[in-house]
Design a protein around this motif. Structure first.
Motif, PDB file in Angstrom:
ATOM      1  N   ASP A 208       0.861  -1.189   0.000  1.00 40.15           N
ATOM      2  CA  ASP A 208       0.000   0.000   0.000  1.00 40.15           C
ATOM      3  C   ASP A 208       0.898   1.239   0.000  1.00 40.15           C
ATOM      4  OD1 ASP A 208       0.016   1.085   3.086  1.00 40.15           O
ATOM      5  OD2 ASP A 208       0.251  -1.107   2.949  1.00 40.15           O
ATOM      6  N   ASN A 209       0.354   2.374  -0.376  1.00 46.35           N
ATOM      7  CA  ASN A 209       1.145   3.596  -0.535  1.00 46.35           C
ATOM      8  C   ASN A 209       1.889   4.002   0.735  1.00 46.35           C
ATOM      9  OD1 ASN A 209       0.505   3.856  -3.219  1.00 46.35           O
ATOM     10  ND2 ASN A 209      -1.183   5.273  -2.868  1.00 46.35           N
ATOM     11  N   LYS A 210       1.240   3.878   1.877  1.00 46.24           N
ATOM     12  CA  LYS A 210       1.865   4.274   3.144  1.00 46.24           C
ATOM     13  C   LYS A 210       3.072   3.382   3.445  1.00 46.24           C
ATOM     14  CE  LYS A 210       0.643   5.303   7.937  1.00 46.24           C
ATOM     15  NZ  LYS A 210      -0.416   5.286   8.934  1.00 46.24           N
TER      16      LYS A 210
ATOM     17  N   TRP B 224      10.427   3.891  -5.140  1.00 52.67           N
ATOM     18  CA  TRP B 224       8.967   3.745  -5.095  1.00 52.67           C
ATOM     19  C   TRP B 224       8.505   2.743  -6.153  1.00 52.67           C
ATOM     20  CZ3 TRP B 224       5.398   5.977  -1.810  1.00 52.67           C
ATOM     21  CH2 TRP B 224       4.061   5.731  -2.137  1.00 52.67           C
TER      22      TRP B 224
ATOM     23  N   GLN C 209       6.818  -0.759  -5.165  1.00 57.04           N
ATOM     24  CA  GLN C 209       5.398  -0.809  -5.493  1.00 57.04           C
ATOM     25  C   GLN C 209       5.078  -1.832  -6.593  1.00 57.04           C
ATOM     26  OE1 GLN C 209       2.982   1.287  -3.950  1.00 57.04           O
ATOM     27  NE2 GLN C 209       1.498   0.004  -4.946  1.00 57.04           N
TER      28      GLN C 209
END
Length: 186
Positions: free
Chosen positions: A84-86, A147, A151
């Protein structure tokens, strides 16, 4: 020709699955070699410096590949493989505040002391002068790639992705770490 490349890639994936650490280490070594050859040519070195090349391959095989392998395993264990992004933001932050400065400092030490054979005082002076610029540049370059890596790239391919991007970063570091500026080729 396409089938040869496809078979080669399939064999690479098999090796990556069976022997992940060895495969990542060798991949980092090969990409370090290609990066150094490009760096030598870009700086105007006419005859390939084989000792330097061998030492850069050693750095890739003995340090970059294994360090990346274990770093990503540890990060995935700490953050339980979440994407997840966090969580990805936390992984990138941890990576940028710990391994990024360490890797850049370690490379500059290795390059100065081992590859170029400079004295501790010369290397220390070079690091004092250039490390802030190198690290600042790293922090403008690597977080976006970190990132993407955390990701979208599966765990087993993260070191390879970093090594491929590191090919370009290695050229930058080589250009920053060398102690003598060579005259431009005429």
């Amino acid at each position: 020709m396409g089938s040869i490349a496809k078979k080669g890639f399939q064999q690479y994936l098999i090796q990556l699955q069976r022997h992940p650490l060895r495969t990542k280490a060798l991949t980092a070594g090969v990409l370090s070699a290609i990066s150094d050859i490009a760096s030598q040519k870009l700086t105007g070195i006419q005859k390939l410096q084989l000792r330097r090349l061998a030492l850069k391959v050693l750095f890739g095989v003995a340090y970059l590949g294994p360090f990346g392998h274990f770093l990503h395993l540890i990060l995935d264990k700490i953050f339980k493989g979440k994407k997840d992004n966090k969580t990805v933001a936390k992984k990138v932050l941890v990576e940028q505040l710990t391994s990024s400065p360490w890797n850049n400092l370690f490379f500059m030490l290795y390059y100065g002391l081992v590859v170029e054979g400079r004295s501790w005082m010369q290397v220390k002076s070079k690091i004092r002068k250039d490390f802030p610029t190198v690290q600042y540049t790293a922090w403008t370059f690597w977080p976006v790639l970190g990132w993407i890596n955390h990701q979208y790239v599966p765990l087993q391919f993260r070191v390879i992705f970093q090594s491929l991007v590191g090919f370009c970063w290695g050229i930058f570091l080589n250009l920053q770490a060398r102690s003598v500026k060579l005259p431009k080729a005429k």
